[in-house]
Design a protein around this motif. Sequence first.
Motif, PDB file in Angstrom:
ATOM      1  N   ILE A 167       0.831  -1.204   0.000  1.00  0.00           N
ATOM      2  CA  ILE A 167       0.000   0.000   0.000  1.00  0.00           C
ATOM      3  C   ILE A 167       0.867   1.256   0.000  1.00  0.00           C
ATOM      4  CG2 ILE A 167      -1.695   1.313   1.321  1.00  0.00           C
ATOM      5  CD1 ILE A 167      -2.858  -1.055  -0.099  1.00  0.00           C
ATOM      6  N   LEU A 168       1.941   1.251   0.774  1.00  0.00           N
ATOM      7  CA  LEU A 168       2.833   2.411   0.805  1.00  0.00           C
ATOM      8  C   LEU A 168       3.480   2.649  -0.558  1.00  0.00           C
ATOM      9  CD1 LEU A 168       4.580   1.950   4.276  1.00  0.00           C
ATOM     10  CD2 LEU A 168       2.756   3.552   3.670  1.00  0.00           C
ATOM     11  N   THR A 169       3.802   1.575  -1.264  1.00  0.00           N
ATOM     12  CA  THR A 169       4.356   1.729  -2.613  1.00  0.00           C
ATOM     13  C   THR A 169       3.339   2.356  -3.561  1.00  0.00           C
ATOM     14  OG1 THR A 169       5.755  -0.219  -2.254  1.00  0.00           O
ATOM     15  CG2 THR A 169       5.429   0.504  -4.526  1.00  0.00           C
ATOM     16  N   GLY A 170       2.100   1.887  -3.490  1.00  0.00           N
ATOM     17  CA  GLY A 170       1.059   2.484  -4.319  1.00  0.00           C
ATOM     18  C   GLY A 170       0.808   3.935  -3.977  1.00  0.00           C
ATOM     19  N   TRP A 171       0.840   4.270  -2.693  1.00  0.00           N
ATOM     20  CA  TRP A 171       0.674   5.663  -2.281  1.00  0.00           C
ATOM     21  C   TRP A 171       1.803   6.543  -2.820  1.00  0.00           C
ATOM     22  CZ3 TRP A 171      -0.925   4.896   3.540  1.00  0.00           C
ATOM     23  CH2 TRP A 171      -2.304   4.714   3.600  1.00  0.00           C
ATOM     24  N   ALA A 172       3.029   6.022  -2.784  1.00  0.00           N
ATOM     25  CA  ALA A 172       4.169   6.804  -3.269  1.00  0.00           C
ATOM     26  C   ALA A 172       4.023   7.107  -4.759  1.00  0.00           C
ATOM     27  CB  ALA A 172       5.467   6.049  -2.996  1.00  0.00           C
ATOM     28  N   VAL A 173       3.629   6.117  -5.544  1.00  0.00           N
ATOM     29  CA  VAL A 173       3.440   6.333  -6.984  1.00  0.00           C
ATOM     30  C   VAL A 173       2.291   7.309  -7.230  1.00  0.00           C
ATOM     31  CG1 VAL A 173       2.889   5.208  -9.171  1.00  0.00           C
ATOM     32  CG2 VAL A 173       4.382   4.063  -7.521  1.00  0.00           C
ATOM     33  N   LYS A 174       1.211   7.148  -6.494  1.00  0.00           N
ATOM     34  CA  LYS A 174       0.057   8.029  -6.668  1.00  0.00           C
ATOM     35  C   LYS A 174       0.395   9.468  -6.305  1.00  0.00           C
ATOM     36  CE  LYS A 174      -4.626   8.788  -4.933  1.00  0.00           C
ATOM     37  NZ  LYS A 174      -5.688   8.288  -4.029  1.00  0.00           N
ATOM     38  N   GLN A 202     -11.704  28.691 -12.914  1.00  0.00           N
ATOM     39  CA  GLN A 202     -13.105  28.433 -12.604  1.00  0.00           C
ATOM     40  C   GLN A 202     -13.478  28.888 -11.198  1.00  0.00           C
ATOM     41  OE1 GLN A 202     -15.454  27.530 -14.490  1.00  0.00           O
ATOM     42  NE2 GLN A 202     -17.047  27.308 -12.931  1.00  0.00           N
ATOM     43  N   ALA A 203     -12.628  28.583 -10.218  1.00  0.00           N
ATOM     44  CA  ALA A 203     -12.966  28.889  -8.830  1.00  0.00           C
ATOM     45  C   ALA A 203     -12.493  30.258  -8.396  1.00  0.00           C
ATOM     46  CB  ALA A 203     -12.362  27.827  -7.906  1.00  0.00           C
ATOM     47  N   GLY A 204     -11.630  30.883  -9.191  1.00  0.00           N
ATOM     48  CA  GLY A 204     -11.139  32.192  -8.820  1.00  0.00           C
ATOM     49  C   GLY A 204     -10.193  32.173  -7.652  1.00  0.00           C
ATOM     50  N   SER A 205      -9.454  31.090  -7.466  1.00  0.00           N
ATOM     51  CA  SER A 205      -8.526  30.964  -6.348  1.00  0.00           C
ATOM     52  C   SER A 205      -7.117  30.854  -6.877  1.00  0.00           C
ATOM     53  CB  SER A 205      -8.859  29.726  -5.501  1.00  0.00           C
ATOM     54  OG  SER A 205      -8.808  28.569  -6.295  1.00  0.00           O
ATOM     55  N   GLU A 206      -6.191  31.403  -6.111  1.00  0.00           N
ATOM     56  CA  GLU A 206      -4.802  31.401  -6.537  1.00  0.00           C
ATOM     57  C   GLU A 206      -4.118  30.075  -6.229  1.00  0.00           C
ATOM     58  OE1 GLU A 206      -3.473  33.674  -8.306  1.00  0.00           O
ATOM     59  OE2 GLU A 206      -5.150  35.073  -8.241  1.00  0.00           O
ATOM     60  N   GLY A 207      -4.387  29.505  -5.049  1.00  0.00           N
ATOM     61  CA  GLY A 207      -3.718  28.268  -4.650  1.00  0.00           C
ATOM     62  C   GLY A 207      -4.469  27.047  -5.108  1.00  0.00           C
ATOM     63  N   ALA A 208      -4.731  26.946  -6.406  1.00  0.00           N
ATOM     64  CA  ALA A 208      -5.508  25.810  -6.903  1.00  0.00           C
ATOM     65  C   ALA A 208      -4.723  24.511  -6.821  1.00  0.00           C
ATOM     66  CB  ALA A 208      -5.946  26.064  -8.345  1.00  0.00           C
ATOM     67  N   GLU A 209      -3.405  24.588  -6.953  1.00  0.00           N
ATOM     68  CA  GLU A 209      -2.604  23.375  -6.825  1.00  0.00           C
ATOM     69  C   GLU A 209      -2.712  22.796  -5.418  1.00  0.00           C
ATOM     70  OE1 GLU A 209       1.369  23.830  -8.112  1.00  0.00           O
ATOM     71  OE2 GLU A 209       0.857  24.831  -9.989  1.00  0.00           O
ATOM     72  N   GLU A 210      -2.831  23.675  -4.425  1.00  0.00           N
ATOM     73  CA  GLU A 210      -3.004  23.193  -3.061  1.00  0.00           C
ATOM     74  C   GLU A 210      -4.362  22.524  -2.886  1.00  0.00           C
ATOM     75  OE1 GLU A 210      -2.392  26.446  -0.459  1.00  0.00           O
ATOM     76  OE2 GLU A 210      -0.288  26.749  -1.030  1.00  0.00           O
ATOM     77  N   ILE A 211      -5.376  23.003  -3.615  1.00  0.00           N
ATOM     78  CA  ILE A 211      -6.687  22.352  -3.563  1.00  0.00           C
ATOM     79  C   ILE A 211      -6.593  20.941  -4.129  1.00  0.00           C
ATOM     80  CG2 ILE A 211      -9.066  22.465  -4.399  1.00  0.00           C
ATOM     81  CD1 ILE A 211      -8.846  25.459  -4.453  1.00  0.00           C
ATOM     82  N   TRP A 212      -5.873  20.791  -5.232  1.00  0.00           N
ATOM     83  CA  TRP A 212      -5.740  19.472  -5.850  1.00  0.00           C
ATOM     84  C   TRP A 212      -4.927  18.530  -4.974  1.00  0.00           C
ATOM     85  CZ3 TRP A 212      -7.544  16.158  -9.112  1.00  0.00           C
ATOM     86  CH2 TRP A 212      -6.742  15.126  -9.587  1.00  0.00           C
ATOM     87  N   LEU A 213      -3.904  19.051  -4.311  1.00  0.00           N
ATOM     88  CA  LEU A 213      -3.032  18.222  -3.482  1.00  0.00           C
ATOM     89  C   LEU A 213      -3.489  18.148  -2.031  1.00  0.00           C
ATOM     90  CD1 LEU A 213       0.445  19.422  -4.809  1.00  0.00           C
ATOM     91  CD2 LEU A 213      -0.780  17.336  -5.430  1.00  0.00           C
ATOM     92  N   ALA A 214      -4.680  18.679  -1.732  1.00  0.00           N
ATOM     93  CA  ALA A 214      -5.130  18.718  -0.336  1.00  0.00           C
ATOM     94  C   ALA A 214      -5.345  17.328   0.234  1.00  0.00           C
ATOM     95  CB  ALA A 214      -6.421  19.528  -0.228  1.00  0.00           C
ATOM     96  N   TYR A 215      -5.705  16.370  -0.617  1.00  0.00           N
ATOM     97  CA  TYR A 215      -6.011  15.029  -0.135  1.00  0.00           C
ATOM     98  C   TYR A 215      -4.936  14.021  -0.527  1.00  0.00           C
ATOM     99  CZ  TYR A 215     -10.476  17.300   0.445  1.00  0.00           C
ATOM    100  OH  TYR A 215     -11.464  18.178   0.803  1.00  0.00           O
ATOM    101  N   SER A 216      -3.747  14.510  -0.876  1.00  0.00           N
ATOM    102  CA  SER A 216      -2.638  13.604  -1.126  1.00  0.00           C
ATOM    103  C   SER A 216      -2.079  13.093   0.198  1.00  0.00           C
ATOM    104  CB  SER A 216      -1.542  14.302  -1.937  1.00  0.00           C
ATOM    105  OG  SER A 216      -2.047  14.688  -3.206  1.00  0.00           O
ATOM    106  N   ILE A 217      -1.210  12.109   0.104  1.00  0.00           N
ATOM    107  CA  ILE A 217      -0.729  11.441   1.310  1.00  0.00           C
ATOM    108  C   ILE A 217       0.143  12.339   2.173  1.00  0.00           C
ATOM    109  CG2 ILE A 217       0.575   9.454   2.155  1.00  0.00           C
ATOM    110  CD1 ILE A 217      -2.157   8.841   0.990  1.00  0.00           C
ATOM    111  N   PRO A 218       1.155  13.069   1.643  1.00  0.00           N
ATOM    112  CA  PRO A 218       2.019  13.863   2.522  1.00  0.00           C
ATOM    113  C   PRO A 218       1.248  14.943   3.253  1.00  0.00           C
ATOM    114  CG  PRO A 218       3.021  13.590   0.366  1.00  0.00           C
ATOM    115  CD  PRO A 218       1.611  13.122   0.246  1.00  0.00           C
TER     116      PRO A 218
END
Length: 331
Positions: free
Chosen positions: A290-297, A315-331
């Motif tokens: 699972i940790l290997t799959g998480w690392a690749v993901k 679309q959302a009018g926000s500057e930190g959109a990359e943080e929105i996308w990465l908000a639910y990543s593992i790190p």
Amino acid sequence: MPICTNCSHPTPYLYTVYDSEDNLRLEQCSSCHAFADPYVEHDALTLGIDLMLLKRDVFRHLLFNRGAGARRLSNKSSGEATSSENPQSHELQREKGRRLQILRLGFFLVAVDASDYFSHSMDPSHPGTVEIAQWNQDALESYFRVLTGCLIETVGFHVGVTLASFIVLHALDWLRSHGDAQAPSGLRTQFRCSHIPLTILYSSLNKFFLLFLLTIWRPNSQSSSADSLQSQYNATNLLSHPMLRGALEMLDDDKLDREWIIRNVLGGMATGFGLRVVLDCHPVFTTMIILTGWAVKTALAHLVSGWVGASISIQAGSEGAEEIWLAYSIP
């Protein structure tokens, strides 16, 4: 060949079908003497509920016994079993069915995941200064990018888990061949490559069900847990203790990300349980997988974050959109 859902011993038949309508008899396992697979009599609702509860036997039924194990007896054949299909061709047909199920269930869950991501990336307080037609066009482009990003993440996770699983299985087989010559279990002998992604998809149903409930009942972040409990129980001084109040404040909505916990912690535990069933190895190895799959993901999520976040920013009018996308990543 199907297996017993109780002891995983291979069995040629799961049930016997007779000439009369809806007349079948469950077969007993020759090893544990229990019914080989009671789930052949259960409906889809029961299978879905037990799958949400992560029951071991339902995983074995869906992965190894689905669409197999039927023996037909006819009165005209004097009680002899009849079989109209070649076992090898039947196994090939089952393998094609599993792959088709992976594609259908996989695309459906990726679309659900993308919709959940997209709904959280939109800022409801953003004023609608854009025309409706242009807003719809931007929304479709944003959703397409989010859908593509979720697809890349999902494929990366499946590839990482599958490769790590094969490495672990080959290592265990090598150790078994150089150690005590123990006979492989029924799960190991009937294992196929398509079982791994199908197990991950079945295990993720639990996660998406909880995310669906979380989408319907949004937590209220106006008051903290400690303050609300303190107002309800003013007669006691138990909640005035600093350690207890600190523990309750950790459950506040501004400090505890429930969706992150459901996606990663509970989702990872459910996937680990499913892999534990299909791989038949120690939980330490499934944790490493699972940790290997998480690392690749996570690596792929950071790779596509700029491309996906660009459309979310518009679309959302926000500057930190990359943080929105990465908000639910593992790190």
